[in-house]
Design a protein around this motif. Structure first.
Motif, mmCIF file in Angstrom:
data_model
loop_
_atom_site.group_PDB
_atom_site.id
_atom_site.type_symbol
_atom_site.label_atom_id
_atom_site.label_comp_id
_atom_site.label_asym_id
_atom_site.label_seq_id
_atom_site.Cartn_x
_atom_site.Cartn_y
_atom_site.Cartn_z
ATOM 1 N N GLU A 135 0.852 -1.062 0.060
ATOM 2 C CA GLU A 135 0.034 0.139 0.028
ATOM 3 C C GLU A 135 1.044 1.376 -0.007
ATOM 4 N N VAL A 136 0.511 2.355 -0.740
ATOM 5 C CA VAL A 136 1.449 3.363 -0.892
ATOM 6 C C VAL A 136 0.544 4.545 -0.683
ATOM 7 N N TYR A 137 1.021 5.706 0.422
ATOM 8 C CA TYR A 137 0.243 6.774 0.801
ATOM 9 C C TYR A 137 1.125 7.923 0.690
ATOM 10 N N LYS A 138 0.595 8.989 0.322
ATOM 11 C CA LYS A 138 1.308 10.347 0.553
ATOM 12 C C LYS A 138 0.947 11.034 1.720
ATOM 13 N N ASN A 139 1.907 11.173 2.646
ATOM 14 C CA ASN A 139 1.540 11.743 4.016
ATOM 15 C C ASN A 139 2.677 12.058 4.447
ATOM 16 N N ASP A 140 2.728 12.811 5.855
ATOM 17 C CA ASP A 140 3.829 13.305 6.538
ATOM 18 C C ASP A 140 3.616 11.967 7.362
ATOM 19 N N SER A 141 4.954 11.904 8.332
ATOM 20 C CA SER A 141 5.119 10.721 9.166
ATOM 21 C C SER A 141 4.202 10.736 10.304
ATOM 22 N N HIS A 142 4.070 12.209 10.975
ATOM 23 C CA HIS A 142 3.181 12.076 12.106
ATOM 24 C C HIS A 142 1.483 11.726 11.781
ATOM 25 N N ARG A 143 1.000 12.539 10.623
ATOM 26 C CA ARG A 143 -0.426 12.037 10.352
ATOM 27 C C ARG A 143 -0.433 10.573 9.838
ATOM 28 N N ALA A 144 0.476 10.137 9.129
ATOM 29 C CA ALA A 144 0.256 8.660 8.734
ATOM 30 C C ALA A 144 0.279 7.655 9.955
ATOM 31 N N LEU B 182 -2.481 5.129 10.732
ATOM 32 C CA LEU B 182 -2.438 3.716 11.082
ATOM 33 C C LEU B 182 -3.123 3.134 12.371
ATOM 34 N N ALA B 183 -2.768 4.137 13.529
ATOM 35 C CA ALA B 183 -3.502 3.813 14.593
ATOM 36 C C ALA B 183 -4.836 3.588 14.789
ATOM 37 N N LYS B 184 -5.674 4.408 13.868
ATOM 38 C CA LYS B 184 -7.005 4.247 13.666
ATOM 39 C C LYS B 184 -7.563 3.025 13.114
ATOM 40 N N ARG B 185 -6.569 2.213 12.096
ATOM 41 C CA ARG B 185 -6.750 0.981 11.356
ATOM 42 C C ARG B 185 -6.300 -0.041 12.196
ATOM 43 N N HIS B 186 -5.795 0.155 13.515
ATOM 44 C CA HIS B 186 -5.375 -0.886 14.485
ATOM 45 C C HIS B 186 -4.429 -1.729 13.710
ATOM 46 N N ALA B 187 -3.496 -0.886 13.082
ATOM 47 C CA ALA B 187 -2.209 -1.611 12.301
ATOM 48 C C ALA B 187 -1.181 -2.057 13.217
ATOM 49 N N ALA B 188 -0.532 -2.980 13.111
ATOM 50 C CA ALA B 188 0.748 -3.436 13.882
ATOM 51 C C ALA B 188 1.655 -3.875 12.872
ATOM 52 N N PHE B 189 2.975 -3.807 13.295
ATOM 53 C CA PHE B 189 3.940 -4.305 12.089
ATOM 54 C C PHE B 189 4.862 -5.295 12.870
ATOM 55 N N ASP B 190 5.755 -5.932 12.028
ATOM 56 C CA ASP B 190 6.784 -6.792 12.555
ATOM 57 C C ASP B 190 8.126 -6.042 12.020
ATOM 58 N N VAL B 191 8.175 -5.381 10.947
ATOM 59 C CA VAL B 191 9.513 -4.531 10.680
ATOM 60 C C VAL B 191 9.171 -3.229 10.328
ATOM 61 N N ILE B 192 9.852 -2.212 10.864
ATOM 62 C CA ILE B 192 9.880 -0.756 10.450
ATOM 63 C C ILE B 192 11.064 -0.390 9.897
ATOM 64 N N PHE B 193 11.064 0.425 8.855
ATOM 65 C CA PHE B 193 12.086 1.263 8.433
ATOM 66 C C PHE B 193 12.023 2.598 8.596
ATOM 67 N N GLN C 277 11.762 10.222 19.217
ATOM 68 C CA GLN C 277 10.336 10.531 19.335
ATOM 69 C C GLN C 277 9.168 9.714 18.674
ATOM 70 N N GLU C 278 9.587 9.236 17.493
ATOM 71 C CA GLU C 278 8.848 8.595 16.508
ATOM 72 C C GLU C 278 8.705 7.263 17.255
ATOM 73 N N ILE C 279 9.862 6.567 17.620
ATOM 74 C CA ILE C 279 9.654 5.452 18.247
ATOM 75 C C ILE C 279 8.662 5.227 19.536
ATOM 76 N N GLU C 280 8.770 6.575 20.098
ATOM 77 C CA GLU C 280 7.653 6.871 21.287
ATOM 78 C C GLU C 280 6.262 6.659 20.806
ATOM 79 N N LEU C 281 6.080 7.507 19.655
ATOM 80 C CA LEU C 281 4.795 7.309 18.923
ATOM 81 C C LEU C 281 4.155 5.932 18.595
ATOM 82 N N PHE C 282 5.242 5.142 18.045
ATOM 83 C CA PHE C 282 4.898 3.544 17.594
ATOM 84 C C PHE C 282 4.367 3.145 18.963
ATOM 85 N N LEU C 283 4.931 3.430 20.092
ATOM 86 C CA LEU C 283 4.463 2.791 21.392
ATOM 87 C C LEU C 283 3.248 3.186 21.819
ATOM 88 N N GLU C 284 3.014 4.594 21.763
ATOM 89 C CA GLU C 284 1.883 5.339 22.048
ATOM 90 C C GLU C 284 0.638 4.940 21.322
#
Length: 201
Positions: free
Chosen positions: A103-112, A116-127, A139-146
């Motif tokens: 899936e491909v989306y045009k977005n900035d990282s925070h909004r993206a 993804l949180a609203k979709r209840h997405a969860a990942f095994d590998v993040i780049f 800060q972004e890693i903290e957002l992944f947790l939050e």
């Protein structure tokens, strides 16, 4: 084969699309991961995957996420804020015949991440390979947790300026490896999960 601005040929290194040439994003704003660094990253985190879902948050031409699908990841979400980068990425996904696994989306990282949180997405590998000037990796890693975006054992690969030192531990996310390649450093974290204290004997 396509070369990045440093003159390096870009390709898929291993897996089902081994040797497939990849286009680089035109111009100098996007800094592609060299094949040498890419191979080292996957030797650390794989090198192959039985399954799993991935996120390439600053995707650029998609080299890291495409490599992960080639090596066995089932599905990858690519996000970038640059229209030109996304055009190149879509072209690379089409060349690799990976459209159905991505899936491909045009977005900035925070909004993206909020979406993804609203979709209840969860990942095994993040780049995470943001432009060096705008890196807020901890800060972004903290957002992944939050936002609860990490599956237990999730690997987070951060590519950043060699002068940047990331914390060894961010809550339940712990640095496993730190490798330096010239002016680039790669820090690899893993998510211990919420129950790690209960599971330890």
């Amino acid at each position: 084969m396509t070369a990045d601005k440093g003159g390096h040929a870009m390709r898929v290194i291993s897996g089902t699309r081994k040797g497939q040439p990849l286009k680089a994003v035109p111009g100098t704003n996007t800094r592609p991961t060299t094949d040498k660094v890419k191979e080292s990253i996957f030797n650390r985190i794989g090198p192959y995957f039985a399954s799993g879902r991935g996120l390439d948050l600053y995707a650029g031409s998609g080299g890291l996420g495409i490599e992960a699908i080639s090596r066995g990841l089932e599905h990858m979400i690519f996000i970038d804020s640059s229209r030109q980068a996304l055009q190149t990425l879509r072209s690379n996904l089409k060349a690799c015949r990976f459209e159905d696994q991505s899936e491909v989306y045009k977005n900035d990282s925070h909004r993206a991440l909020k979406a993804l949180a609203k979709r209840h997405a969860a990942f095994d590998v993040i780049f995470l390979d943001p432009p060096y000037a705008s890196q807020k990796l901890a800060q972004e890693i903290e957002l992944f947790l939050e936002y609860e975006l990490l599956n237990p054992g999730c690997l987070i690969v951060c590519e950043h300026d060699a002068n940047v030192q990331l914390p060894a531990k961010i809550k339940n996310v712990v640095m496993e490896h730190e490798d330096k390649y010239g002016d680039t450093k790669v820090s690899i974290f893993s998510y211990l999960g919420l129950q790690q204290n209960n599971e330890e004997e």
